[in-house]
Enzyme design. Structure first.
Site, mmCIF file in Angstrom:
data_model
loop_
_atom_site.group_PDB
_atom_site.id
_atom_site.type_symbol
_atom_site.label_atom_id
_atom_site.label_comp_id
_atom_site.label_asym_id
_atom_site.label_seq_id
_atom_site.Cartn_x
_atom_site.Cartn_y
_atom_site.Cartn_z
ATOM 1 N N PHE A 164 37.712 36.775 47.946
ATOM 2 C CA PHE A 164 38.042 37.554 46.904
ATOM 3 C C PHE A 164 38.483 36.769 45.592
ATOM 4 C CE2 PHE A 164 40.610 40.114 43.934
ATOM 5 C CZ PHE A 164 39.707 41.085 43.646
ATOM 6 N N ASP A 250 42.226 28.685 45.762
ATOM 7 C CA ASP A 250 42.734 29.695 44.734
ATOM 8 C C ASP A 250 43.964 30.176 45.630
ATOM 9 O OD1 ASP A 250 43.437 32.217 44.024
ATOM 10 O OD2 ASP A 250 41.189 32.797 44.042
ATOM 11 N N LYS A 279 50.117 36.316 40.256
ATOM 12 C CA LYS A 279 51.036 37.221 40.879
ATOM 13 C C LYS A 279 52.533 37.010 40.818
ATOM 14 C CE LYS A 279 47.160 38.808 44.070
ATOM 15 N NZ LYS A 279 46.796 40.200 43.599
HETATM 16 C C1 LIG Z 1 43.203 35.174 45.827
HETATM 17 C C2 LIG Z 1 42.957 35.857 44.644
HETATM 18 N N1 LIG Z 1 42.389 35.456 43.504
HETATM 19 C C3 LIG Z 1 42.107 36.133 42.393
HETATM 20 C C4 LIG Z 1 42.708 37.401 42.152
HETATM 21 C C5 LIG Z 1 42.731 37.932 41.102
HETATM 22 O O1 LIG Z 1 43.805 38.176 40.148
HETATM 23 P P1 LIG Z 1 44.154 39.113 39.009
HETATM 24 O O2 LIG Z 1 44.176 40.590 39.830
HETATM 25 O O3 LIG Z 1 45.449 38.840 38.722
HETATM 26 O O4 LIG Z 1 42.975 38.984 38.090
HETATM 27 C C6 LIG Z 1 43.427 37.948 43.346
HETATM 28 C C7 LIG Z 1 43.861 39.374 43.126
HETATM 29 O O5 LIG Z 1 44.087 39.866 44.121
HETATM 30 C C8 LIG Z 1 43.329 37.489 44.361
HETATM 31 O O6 LIG Z 1 43.935 37.880 45.536
#
Ligand SMILES: Cc1ncc(COP(=O)(O)O)c(C=O)c1O
Length: 479
Positions: A164, A250, A279
């Site tokens: 994700f 990520d 976050k």
């Molecule tokens: C690992 C990861 N990358 C990217 C994102 C996307 O972040 P955002 O919701 O701030 O766009 C998330 C969101 O949960 C995530 O858990």
């Protein structure tokens, strides 16, 4: 189509009106103007019956003073807890002194200081910082930078199964979910590799010389809190070096201390070429994301007067109030020794959960995680039924995924005032990401509550919950 009207003086709700809205009205607004589908899920979980008035530390409070212990932590956005006093003070100071926010025309002392802090924390030459407003944007920036560096012909992106990375188009293209990808058109230069399987990645790299980018979550969140096998990331790093591939990790969810180290990759002795954060970087108050890249990569892609605009920031990237919030969040993290607390409390929670797993082996399949990023995986529902019924229900297992988590999540909130979360892909997994300020006593409260729910003899209640699910027609989709 009716002829539109454009009111000269629309009747708008004020901020005061917003504060005064009661649960019924808020529900009406949410269902009418925001997200009727999500409302159904909230309703099923009983989360729609609570209207939060304010939040502090580990707790949400409603207007009557009912406190709800937060083991959800905004999917990992609340490392410092709710409304940390130092975050509030930093923001208040900023406002009271009328500091400048949007300063695209001038240098920004706030963006500069934040970038310096992040570069100081990040290892090696990971010290060029791109600031934005969300995790998805940080991922987009990382993919674009890597693609720019590698150039056409070496721009295929390998991404992990069950990944994700966000819902904007580039991030969605490397998010392994048919539900989220739906029928949207996606970028084509991508290929999925099994997460945790280095030989499989090597085979891909051997056969496809266009692969120039690998993107992985250091620990997968949405997949159900999946920590890769020991040595996997180190092997991936070596493969990337051998095949001239850029490695993006990520850490939007697992970064900023969530695992007891600032970056989760520190546990693996691995340094990526690019890392993404968001976050908790915002201290629970600001929408901020960051992409941190190795200096030579950034410079080769965007380092000149001609190229800087290609990768340039967006309107809200690096705005003042957001940056000072993040600066303070980073300082609080270290001043309050929250990484250490995360390690100690994470271990304490995991040990307590392991004891519960031993006590309820028919219900709990596995507990796993690192620091305060923990998943409890429950067995499929048929496994928790008496032997005679198991066979009959087994065919429904897939469709009833989520029932046990939903039932327990609902009972935790209703009967014990505790909030937990779930994971997107494996709905049998309960996700625990409490703020890093959590105490031993609060963990005990959580463990006792979970124990007492599991002790109730879940069979009847799960069946009831599953029936409600079926009635509300919100069975999880077939993937
Ligand atoms: C690992 C990861 N990358 C990217 C994102 C996307 O972040 P955002 O919701 O701030 O766009 C998330 C969101 O949960 C995530 O858990």
């Amino acid at each position: 189509m009716p002829i539109p009207t454009y009111p000269e003086a629309p009747r708008l709700l004020t901020v005061d009106d917003a504060y005064q809205l009661g649960l019924a009205k808020v529900t009406d607004l949410f269902r009418t103007y925001l997200n009727p589908g999500q409302y159904q899920i909230l309703q099923l979980l009983g989360f729609n019956e609570v209207l939060i008035d304010h939040a502090e530390g580990m707790y949400y409070f409603d207007a009557s003073g009912r406190g709800i212990l937060d083991f959800f932590g905004g999917f990992g956005s609340l490392a410092l807890g709710h409304n940390h006093p130092r975050i509030l003070a930093a923001r208040k100071h900023f406002e009271e002194h009328k500091r400048h926010d949007i300063a695209l025309s001038f240098m920004s002392q706030y963006a500069g200081a934040l970038a310096k802090n992040l570069a100081t924390i990040a290892p090696g030459d990971l010290d060029m910082v791109y600031l934005c407003s969300s995790g998805s944007e940080a991922v987009e920036a990382a993919l674009k930078l890597a693609e720019k560096v590698q150039g056409p012909g070496k721009n295929t992106i390998a991404y992990g199964s069950q990944s994700f990375h966000g819902k904007t188009r580039g991030a969605l293209s490397v998010t392994d979910s048919s539900l989220y990808q739906s029928t949207f058109s996606l970028i084509s230069n991508r290929t999925c590799v099994p997460f945790g399987d280095a030989p499989a990645l090597e085979e891909k790299l051997q056969h496809d010389a266009t692969i120039g980018i690998v993107i992985l979550e250091t620990i997968q969140g949405g997949a159900g809190i999946i920590v890769p096998p020991e040595g996997y990331l180190l092997e991936v790093r070596k493969l990337c070096d051998r095949y001239n591939v850029l490695l993006i990790l990520d850490e939007v969810q697992c970064g900023v201390g969530r695992t007891g180290r600032f970056f989760a990759f520190e546990h693996e002795q691995v340094t990526p070429d690019i890392v993404t954060l968001a976050k908790s970087l915002g201290g629970g108050k600001a929408a901020i994301g960051a992409m941190i890249s190795r200096r030579p990569l950034f410079m080769s892609a965007y380092g000149t007067q001609k190229t800087f605009l290609t990768g340039g920031t967006s309107t809200f990237g690096g705005i003042g109030e957001t940056c000072i919030t993040a600066i303070e969040a980073l300082n609080v993290l270290y001043d309050e020794n929250l990484l250490e607390n995360c390690r100690v409390m994470g271990q304490y929670l995991l040990t307590g959960l392991e004891a519960l797993q031993k006590k309820y082996p028919v219900l709990i399949k596995e507990v796993r995680g690192r620091g305060l990023m923990i998943g409890i995986e429950f067995h499929n529902i048929s496994k928790s039924l008496p032997l005679g019924l198991r066979h009959m229900v087994a065919t429904l297992d897939h469709r009833l995924k989520g029932s046990i988590c939903g039932f327990i999540g609902k009972a935790l909130l209703k009967d014990f005032n505790i909030l937990v979360a779930f994971t997107e892909y494996n709905r049998n997994v309960m996700r625990l990401e409490p703020p890093l300020i959590v105490t031993r006593q609060q963990i005990d409260t959580f463990l006792q509550a979970l124990d007492s729910i599991l002790h109730r003899g879940v069979f009847n209640m799960i069946t009831k919950f599953a029936l409600t699910m079926a009635k509300t027609k919100i069975l999880p989709p077939r993937s």
